[in-house]
Design an enzyme around this catalytic site. Sequence first.
Site, PDB file in Angstrom:
ATOM      1  N   ARG A  49       0.823  -1.208   0.000  1.00  0.00           N
ATOM      2  CA  ARG A  49       0.000   0.000   0.000  1.00  0.00           C
ATOM      3  C   ARG A  49       0.861   1.263   0.000  1.00  0.00           C
ATOM      4  NH1 ARG A  49      -2.384  -0.642   4.548  1.00  0.00           N
ATOM      5  NH2 ARG A  49      -1.284   0.987   5.699  1.00  0.00           N
ATOM      6  N   TYR A 105     -14.326  20.623 -14.368  1.00  0.00           N
ATOM      7  CA  TYR A 105     -14.788  19.252 -14.503  1.00  0.00           C
ATOM      8  C   TYR A 105     -16.032  19.012 -13.652  1.00  0.00           C
ATOM      9  CZ  TYR A 105     -14.591  14.126 -14.301  1.00  0.00           C
ATOM     10  OH  TYR A 105     -14.892  12.791 -14.359  1.00  0.00           O
ATOM     11  N   ASP A 174      -5.019  21.757 -12.826  1.00  0.00           N
ATOM     12  CA  ASP A 174      -5.450  20.540 -13.510  1.00  0.00           C
ATOM     13  C   ASP A 174      -4.931  20.617 -14.939  1.00  0.00           C
ATOM     14  OD1 ASP A 174      -6.811  18.563 -14.953  1.00  0.00           O
ATOM     15  OD2 ASP A 174      -8.566  18.665 -13.645  1.00  0.00           O
ATOM     16  N   LYS A 199      -6.876  10.066 -19.500  1.00  0.00           N
ATOM     17  CA  LYS A 199      -7.128  10.762 -20.761  1.00  0.00           C
ATOM     18  C   LYS A 199      -5.911  10.658 -21.687  1.00  0.00           C
ATOM     19  CE  LYS A 199     -11.059  12.272 -18.869  1.00  0.00           C
ATOM     20  NZ  LYS A 199     -10.925  11.920 -17.438  1.00  0.00           N
TER      21      LYS A 199
END
Length: 381
Positions: A49, A105, A174, A199
């Site tokens: 993790r 977004y 972003d 993307k």
Amino acid sequence: MTETAGDGTRAVRAGLPEPVAHEPSLPGPVFAAHYHLPGEPAGPYTYGRDENPTWTRLEQAIGELESPEAPAETVVFPSGMGAVSAVLFSQLRSGDAVVLPSDGYQALPLVREALEGYGVEVRTAPTAGDAQRTLVDGARLLWIESPANPGLDVCDIRRLCRAARAAGALVAVDNTLATPLGQRPLDLGADFSVASGTKALTGHGDVLLGYVSCRDPRSAAAVRKWRKTAGAVTGPMEAWLAHRSLATLQLRVDRQAANALALARALRERPEVTGLRHPGLPEDPAHTVAAGQMRGGRFGCVVSFTLPDRAHAERFLGALLLVDEATSFGGVRSSAERRGRWGGDAVPEGFIRLSVGVEDPDDLLADVERALDRARGRAAT
């Protein structure tokens, strides 16, 4: 890698280990929940993790692309929203204020709801005209999305970063639509460059991924701690696929940008098309600012425009043969959608977000023109 290396060279070589005889240039994914760990828990890999060698190589690669001229750390996540949440929730506390774009977004309203529930003041303003600059006084963090999704407005990142710095605020950008080859937010003054690798970064529509890059080790440590606390870790196969995809990033981004600009030029001749946006068009409201901060003439793969109404838009989408009707953007295969179907964006019913792929431009343009003709022809009858 030398500072003079081109973008294509960087993309192909980023994050690769030193060559080892008879070993692959990009080692395969490491699947491990735990590692051999005798004695004290020290060393680069202790538990699955926390770290994974496959993540490490990908993080090094993205860091080299986001910040080739200064050391930066990157932390990868299993989705773009995982990366977004890590920055916001690792940096903000009850009583803080954050400035978000009002046209970003569509998941940002969900983030706003969560932040306000934790006692964070959320201020919003549009991307265009650097309107967020007027809200940074007293804020802890300014969140920028440029170009904004789906409307493609652009803000002056340098100017906003200067204003935020003067107000004592951090800045996160972003960078999903631009990719690190099209825009380097850290070079423009931002503290965090955040993106959905789902993307254009990976570009094949088969991987969910996100990342955060920053130059301040303390900020990187806070983001990494949030990843561990939330358990928002990337699968090794996804990380390996993402790294493999970086080798073609420059080829894909350049082809998509050229195709998108060609499509935008063709669409401006269509009488039924209104509200056409693409930062690469000289007449686009965002062009001057975009040209000053987006690199290499790479203005992105997305073209947005509006058709007369919902029915007209749906006829157009239904008539396309080479363009998939799907959400997301940045893939090698062109896709489009009537964005209003989700209900989260302030766009007209006939608004289309078209993500341009790497098809032969003549074939793509012919398909779009034919679909437009068919949609308009049905309207006339």
